[in-house]
Design a protein around this motif. Structure first.
Motif, mmCIF file in Angstrom:
data_model
loop_
_atom_site.group_PDB
_atom_site.id
_atom_site.type_symbol
_atom_site.label_atom_id
_atom_site.label_comp_id
_atom_site.label_asym_id
_atom_site.label_seq_id
_atom_site.Cartn_x
_atom_site.Cartn_y
_atom_site.Cartn_z
ATOM 1 N N ASP A 1 22.649 21.900 41.950
ATOM 2 C CA ASP A 1 23.818 22.754 41.692
ATOM 3 C C ASP A 1 23.512 23.822 40.665
ATOM 4 O O ASP A 1 24.013 24.942 40.740
ATOM 5 C CB ASP A 1 24.991 21.905 41.189
ATOM 6 N N GLN B 1 23.576 32.431 42.360
ATOM 7 C CA GLN B 1 24.768 33.275 42.515
ATOM 8 C C GLN B 1 24.930 34.234 41.362
ATOM 9 O O GLN B 1 25.369 35.362 41.526
ATOM 10 C CB GLN B 1 25.992 32.383 42.645
ATOM 11 N N LYS C 1 39.669 31.525 32.945
ATOM 12 C CA LYS C 1 40.555 31.740 34.086
ATOM 13 C C LYS C 1 41.529 32.879 33.827
ATOM 14 O O LYS C 1 42.253 33.311 34.708
ATOM 15 C CB LYS C 1 41.335 30.458 34.380
ATOM 16 N N HIS D 1 32.697 36.094 38.164
ATOM 17 C CA HIS D 1 31.836 36.797 39.114
ATOM 18 C C HIS D 1 30.919 37.705 38.305
ATOM 19 O O HIS D 1 31.268 38.815 37.913
ATOM 20 C CB HIS D 1 32.660 37.607 40.112
ATOM 21 N N LYS E 1 29.328 24.996 34.508
ATOM 22 C CA LYS E 1 30.128 24.858 35.723
ATOM 23 C C LYS E 1 31.287 25.844 35.710
ATOM 24 O O LYS E 1 31.573 26.515 36.709
ATOM 25 C CB LYS E 1 30.674 23.437 35.828
ATOM 26 N N ALA E 2 31.934 25.912 34.535
ATOM 27 C CA ALA E 2 33.077 26.819 34.420
ATOM 28 C C ALA E 2 32.646 28.250 34.691
ATOM 29 O O ALA E 2 33.314 28.999 35.412
ATOM 30 C CB ALA E 2 33.688 26.691 33.042
ATOM 31 N N GLU F 1 36.843 27.503 27.949
ATOM 32 C CA GLU F 1 36.736 27.272 29.400
ATOM 33 C C GLU F 1 38.026 27.690 30.091
ATOM 34 O O GLU F 1 38.013 28.294 31.157
ATOM 35 C CB GLU F 1 36.427 25.802 29.688
ATOM 36 N N PHE G 1 29.966 29.338 36.382
ATOM 37 C CA PHE G 1 29.600 29.504 37.785
ATOM 38 C C PHE G 1 30.845 29.627 38.667
ATOM 39 O O PHE G 1 30.871 30.389 39.623
ATOM 40 C CB PHE G 1 28.758 28.312 38.273
ATOM 41 N N GLN G 2 31.875 28.859 38.283
ATOM 42 C CA GLN G 2 33.053 28.796 39.123
ATOM 43 C C GLN G 2 33.980 29.992 38.918
ATOM 44 O O GLN G 2 34.466 30.596 39.869
ATOM 45 C CB GLN G 2 33.813 27.517 38.795
ATOM 46 N N GLU G 3 34.197 30.350 37.636
ATOM 47 C CA GLU G 3 35.273 31.289 37.334
ATOM 48 C C GLU G 3 34.823 32.742 37.235
ATOM 49 O O GLU G 3 35.621 33.645 37.371
ATOM 50 C CB GLU G 3 35.957 30.920 36.005
ATOM 51 N N SER H 1 29.528 21.356 31.435
ATOM 52 C CA SER H 1 30.876 21.779 31.793
ATOM 53 C C SER H 1 31.051 23.280 31.572
ATOM 54 O O SER H 1 31.711 23.955 32.354
ATOM 55 C CB SER H 1 31.885 20.918 31.029
ATOM 56 N N GLY I 1 23.914 27.635 41.275
ATOM 57 C CA GLY I 1 24.787 28.425 40.404
ATOM 58 C C GLY I 1 24.055 29.647 39.884
ATOM 59 O O GLY I 1 24.574 30.765 39.914
#
Lengths: 1017, 158
Positions: A166, A173, A94, A133, A126-127, A90, A129-131, A123, A170
């Protein structure tokens, strides 16, 4: 241990530093962990410094190695290890973008871990979806993301649902902007699962719809030689599954579909209509309400205006589903019945077109109404009650036959729909009120001089009669009278249709037909027999009697009637073979109809067989002065007509029923035991096998024996089989009458085919072989022996008996025989074709599947070889034999063999024998449609020979050659274009052929050649 | 003027198709020559597709057997066709299709005359003149767009 540890360190170093993939190291590491030589922990430790390296490329290599190890051994990870790894990965998300693909690989491995602790799936997602593209990744890496999501959806459904909307957001996207068809298929599947497995969509319904519906209608053409094999159809189906998966999409989907239906692209229209069809099936009134009027006008426009049958069908089927959905929904509390108002709309727009039976829109309107009426009982009731009075009134207003015909045809369509609902709600039948009017219209149609109108009238009347409980007995009597009139009327053109109608109605109203139609027909049959001009009427009556015998109680009336008539004819009032043949044909038809009905069939068997045999024996034993005066009944054509009658009476009866009559019949032929025949006082003994040459007449009756014993089921035991076979064998080589010895050979072959393998069969075959060998030497018997050889070979080829090779070789060697050669060549046709009376499936013969293929593979090489070795004047025999074998084969089998045979076929085209030319052409034509590749190599020869055959003296050859020239146009364009002008010029000549049928083919062929490579074709 | 995808005559009268010609015993006899007759010519042209409807010329009654005249001995053919409406803009195209079909399907010895049934079209005379002019017919077929439409009319219905 230390050494191994060093080994791991070494391998890791080689991999990470060697920037090209050290395959060996990679695999070694993976497999070593798998084999338990080192642990994941050790690998991580060994990687330690690389994973923290400041150079992103090196870090990437490190993560890549770790991910690959994990992919190999994820099932062995412990919960603790997984936890740590998840945390690590995870964090890596980043990191630098170079590393992301490798991180995803690792996450994919972890997503497959069964030991993944609770909560980590969420988790990880989420990671991601968030980090990440996603859409800026490569196709392969995007695919990994979809795989991770799919994996989690499969194993951690509950957990993901805790994410609520969510998760949906997610994913939206993630897939937004996806372009690759491979990924789209997976993504569509995920969306479908999200909806079907009821994940929370929250406020994102419209977004989810947008992100998928933007692909609609699918426009995708797979690149040539696409290795992935994804077709446009795959995408269409999976997208449709998404769009039509939930009623929540209705408010967005329906406007979209309405818009796309107006598209100029055919495929878009079809896709929209099909999607509408699929989605309507799950929608209810609530979803549809708002869009009903626009949907209706779009569907109507498509059906009214389209040129394509496909669109029309899809439009009708969408309307059908739409009405079904509306009928399913419960009427709301406000009492507004949407179905009712929708149907009102449909009726209003279509009804007035029905009043113009000449115009183009009459049929589309009728079809729309029928599609709607077919949806439910309620819609059927509403539409029928509104349309029927109109159509009935229109019938009376229009007086032209063609207009009336259109109206009756529409009525027929609506009547057929009634049958669907009539059983469900018997209390209320939409038709009850119109019955009398309908009958009047039908009767008027049946009395109209126009043949077409009559025909539709008959069909509609049948449909009306098939509706249970609608017509009363008195109505039926009137119907029967009309049908009778149509059957016996002078120059009746629709008698066949009337008979068919009688047959199907007689099933439901047997008494009306037995009491009214049968006696009248019988009476007609008896009167004016002497006039030859009445023969067609007699035939019609006979045929009608058999056609109407669809119920046991009618069979009991008609069978004795037909038999009495046969006896009557035999007694000599009319001495014509045709009369008897038509009675036999009628009896045969009757038997075919009651094949499924044991009661009727047993009655038939008991009544018909003794009667026919008695008549035949009587005729054979009659004393006549000269040979020429032999009774009509013994005419070959009459006996041949009797064969199917007897066969049909035997083939479908169970062994218990049929055994007694088998011994009776065999006893009759072997010992002259006539006790079971009616009226059995004959002047002499019946001895077909002993009678010697003076009794050729008795010998002919072997055909009837064949008709009886050959079609029996295989488990029926035949008494004195050995003796019977021996007698048949003797007869087949001694009789002088071709009909008698051929029948004996056929009967023998039919029995041999069913004999169980064993000593008995071997002995019989041994004696046949001897007989054949010696017979072929002798000058007198040769034709008879060839017939026997052919039939026995066929019997054995069918059942794959090992001896068949020997016999076939014998036949092939006979092809060079100066006397029997041509006959042997024709015999190959017999071997590979179906015979109507014996040795076929209906006779329960032992026919192995693909016997033709087997015969082909075993014998064609031999034929080809002998062909090349043969003298010039014997070659046509081989070509003929070959073309018979080739013609019998399905073209799929022929295709792989074609290259080796093609030169032979082309040679056969130049063979002067017309039969060979014709069969080669018929063989070539289907090949031209399928094996274009191979044939296009021989275009020069092919075109030249075909064109020269178009001027052959034989009409059939000219026609076949022109059909082949036509078939050539299916070959690839570039092969054809060089010949276009030559062919068009050459075809000008057959355009002026003296025969019309040839000209017709020439016109078609030339027209197609003109279109080749021309715009608009 | 009517809209882009609207048809000039959206709901035309439809006529019944005659069935395939019955094959007689005489047709199958090798030795008897069959003369080219009216029905044979009619069979050539009746299945030509209409340029704007998915219907054949026969179904629209544009061609009828009574309006076909052939003389095999003198090698002449005369065909009259009737546009569905007097202002039909497709008349020339239909005539051209018939003419081309006959030229491709008949022996070269025939002289083919195709014209509009008298009194059924506004610009009857002009159309007839165009169809009778060999050079204009040939020139029309050089135009690949026209040839495309004609070929579509002559293609077998799929």
């Amino acid at each position: 241990m230390a050494a191994e540890e060093n080994g791991v360190w070494g391998l890791v170093e080689v991999f990470v530093s060697g920037l090209q993939d050290g395959k060996a190291a990679e695999l070694a590491t993976g497999t070593q962990v798998k084999a338990g030589n080192c642990t994941v922990l050790q690998v991580v430790e060994a990687l330690g410094s690389y994973l923290a390296n400041s150079e992103p490329r090196t870090r990437g290599r490190g993560v890549q190695l770790l991910s690959q190890v994990l992919l190999q051994c994820y099932p062995r990870l412990t919960q603790k290890e997984v936890e740590v790894l998840v945390l690590f990965y995870e964090n890596r998300l980043k990191d630098h973008h170079l590393i992301t693909p490798h991180v995803l690989q690792g996450l994919k491995a972890l997503s497959m871990c069964e030991t993944l602790p609770q909560g980590l799936a969420v988790s990880i997602l989420k990671a991601i979806f968030q980090e990440v593209h996603v859409q800026s990744l490569m196709q392969v890496d995007r695919h990994i993301v979809y795989t991770i999501i799919t994996n989690f959806m499969r194993t951690r459904e509950e957990e993901l649902k805790s994410l609520a909307a969510d998760f949906t957001f997610g994913f939206i996207q993630v897939m937004d902007g996806e372009k690759d068809p491979r990924n789209l298929l997976v993504a569509f599947q995920i969306v479908r699962d999200i909806i079907v497995k009821s994940y929370s969509l929250g406020p994102f319904v419209e977004e989810l719809f947008e992100v998928t519906s933007c692909y609609f209608p699918i426009d995708f053409t797979p690149p040539p030689n696409d290795p992935h094999g994804i077709t446009r159809e795959d995408l269409i189906v999976s997208l449709r599954a998404v769009l039509a998966s939930t009623p929540s999409f209705a408010e967005f989907l329906l406007p979209l579909l309405i818009e796309k239906m107006d598209s100029d692209v055919q495929s878009a229209k079809v896709d929209s209509l099909q999607t509408l069809n699929a989605s309507c099936a799950i929608y209810g009134q609530k979803e549809l309400k708002e869009f009903l009027s626009s949907l209706w006008s779009s569907i109507r426009r498509e059906v009214f205006q389209t040129a394509s049958e496909r669109i029309e069908t899809e439009g009708l089927s969408a309307l059908h589903t739409l009405c079904q959905s509306l009928s399913r929904s419960v009427v709301g509390s406000d009492g507004e019945d949407l179905l009712d108002s929708f149907l009102n709309c449909v009726l209003q727009d279509c009804k007035h077109h029905l009043c113009e039976p000449d115009m183009k829109l009459v049929w589309p309107s009728a079809k729309l109404l029928q599609a709607a009426a077919g949806a439910s009982y309620r819609s059927c009731y509403k539409i029928t009650t509104s349309i029927l009075p109109l159509l009935l009134e229109q019938y009376n207003q229009h007086t032209q036959s063609s207009q009336r015909r259109t109206i009756v045809e529409m009525l027929l369509g609506f009547l057929k729909l009634q049958g669907k609902w009539i059983h469900e709600e018997e209390d209320e039948n939409a038709l009850t009120g119109f019955k009398d009017c309908l009958c009047t219209v039908m009767y008027s149609a049946l009395t109209d001089p126009n043949v077409q109108l009559q025909l539709v009238g008959i069909k509609a009347l049948t449909a009306l009669g098939s509706l249970q409980g609608l017509l009363s007995t008195s109505d039926m009597e009137l119907v029967v009278d009309h049908l009778y009139r149509l059957i016996v009327e002078k120059d009746a053109q629709n008698h066949l249709a009337a008979m068919e109608a009688s047959g199907s109605l007689a099933r439901m109203y047997p008494s009306a037909f037995a009491s009214r139609l049968v006696p009248k027909l019988s009476e007609k049959l008896q009167t004016d027999q002497m006039e030859p001009s009445q023969s067609s009427l007699r035939q019609r009556c006979l045929r009608a009697l058999s056609a109407v015998s669809t119920h046991p109680c009618i069979v009991r009336e008609t069978v004795p009637l037909l038999l009495r008539y046969l006896q009557h004819v035999q007694k000599g009032s009319i001495l014509c073979a045709e009369g008897m043949i038509s009675v036999c044909q009628s009896l045969h038809l009757l038997a075919m109809q009651c094949q499924q009905d044991t009661e009727s069939l047993w009655y038939y068997h008991q009544t018909v067989i003794p009667c026919l045999l008695a008549l035949a024996v009587q005729a054979a034993l009659q004393e006549t002065q000269t040979q020429a005066e032999s009774p009509v009944l013994l005419d070959e054509s009459v006996l041949t007509a009797m064969v199917p009658v007897i066969s049909a009476a035997c083939s479908h009866l169970s062994p218990e029923l049929v055994t007694p009559s088998v011994s009776q019949v065999v006893g009759l032929f072997l010992h002259g035991d006539v006790s079971f025949l009616p009226e059995n006082s004959f002047p002499r003994r019946f001895q077909p096998f002993q009678g010697g040459e003076s009794e050729e007449k008795q010998r002919q009756l072997v055909a009837l024996l064949m008709a009886f014993v050959c079609p029996l089921q295989r488990n029926v035991e035949i008494p004195e089989l050995d003796y019977l076979l021996l007698e048949l064998l003797t007869l087949s080589t001694s009789s002088r009458c071709p009909f008698a010895y051929t029948s004996a050979s056929k009967c023998f072959a039919g029995l041999v085919n069913k004999c169980p393998a064993g000593e008995q069969l071997d002995e019989v075959l041994c004696s046949v072989m001897e007989r054949i060998e010696s017979g072929l030497v002798d000058g007198f018997d040769r034709t008879r022996v060839l017939t026997l050889l052919l039939w026995v070979t066929k019997a054995l080829v069918l059942r794959y008996h090992p001896l068949n090779t020997q016999l076939t070789d014998k036949l092939i060697s006979l092809l060079t025989d100066w006397e029997l050669g041509p006959a042997a060549a024709d015999g190959f046709f017999l071997l590979v074709s179906d015979t109507p009376d014996v040795l076929n499936k209906a006779c329960h013969a032992d026919v192995r599947i693909m016997f033709r293929q087997r015969f082909f593979t075993e014998n064609v090489p031999k034929l080809v070889q002998s062909f090349h070795a043969a003298d010039e004047d014997k070659k046509p025999n081989y070509l003929k034999a070959l073309s018979h074998v080739l013609n019998s084969l399905p073209k799929q089998v022929l295709m792989p063999e074609l290259p080796s045979l093609l030169s032979l076929l082309l040679e056969a085209l130049s063979c002067p024998d017309r039969v060979v030319q014709l069969s080669t052409l018929t063989c070539l034509e289907p090949l031209l449609l399928d094996a274009s590749q191979i044939l296009s190599l021989h275009m020069d020869t092919l075109v030249m020979k075909l064109l020269s055959l178009t001027c052959s003296p034989a009409m059939a050859v000219r026609i076949a050659a022109l059909q082949c020239v036509h078939a050539l146009t299916r070959l690839p364009l570039h092969v054809l274009l060089p010949y276009k002008m030559q062919v068009i010029r050459a075809l000008a000549k057959p355009l002026d052929d003296k025969k019309r049928l040839v000209r017709k083919e020439a016109v078609t062929a030339r027209g197609e050649w003109f279109l080749l490579g021309s715009p608009g074709s | 003027m009517v809209g882009g995808n609207q048809l000039e005559n959206a709901n035309p009268l439809i006529y019944q198709r005659s069935g395939d010609r019955q094959v007689t015993a005489q047709d199958e006899d090798e030795d008897i020559p069959d003369k080219i007759d009216d029905r044979e010519i009619f069979d050539l042209i009746r299945s030509i597709n209409d340029p704007e409807h998915p219907l054949s010329l026969e179904e629209l009654n544009v061609v009828e057997q009574v309006r076909v005249k052939v003389n095999d001995d003198e090698s002449t053919v005369a065909v009259e066709f009737t546009p569905t409406i007097p202002h039909c803009s497709m008349a020339t195209l239909i005539g051209l299709s018939i003419k081309v079909k006959l030229l491709r399907s008949l022996p070269e010895r025939f002289k083919v005359d195709v014209h509009i049934t008298p009194g059924t079209h506004a610009s009857e005379h002009a159309v007839n003149k165009q169809l009778a002019d060999k050079e204009r017919v040939a020139a029309a077929l050089e135009n690949s767009h026209l040839l495309e439409v004609v070929n579509q009319c002559l293609s077998a219905r799929s």
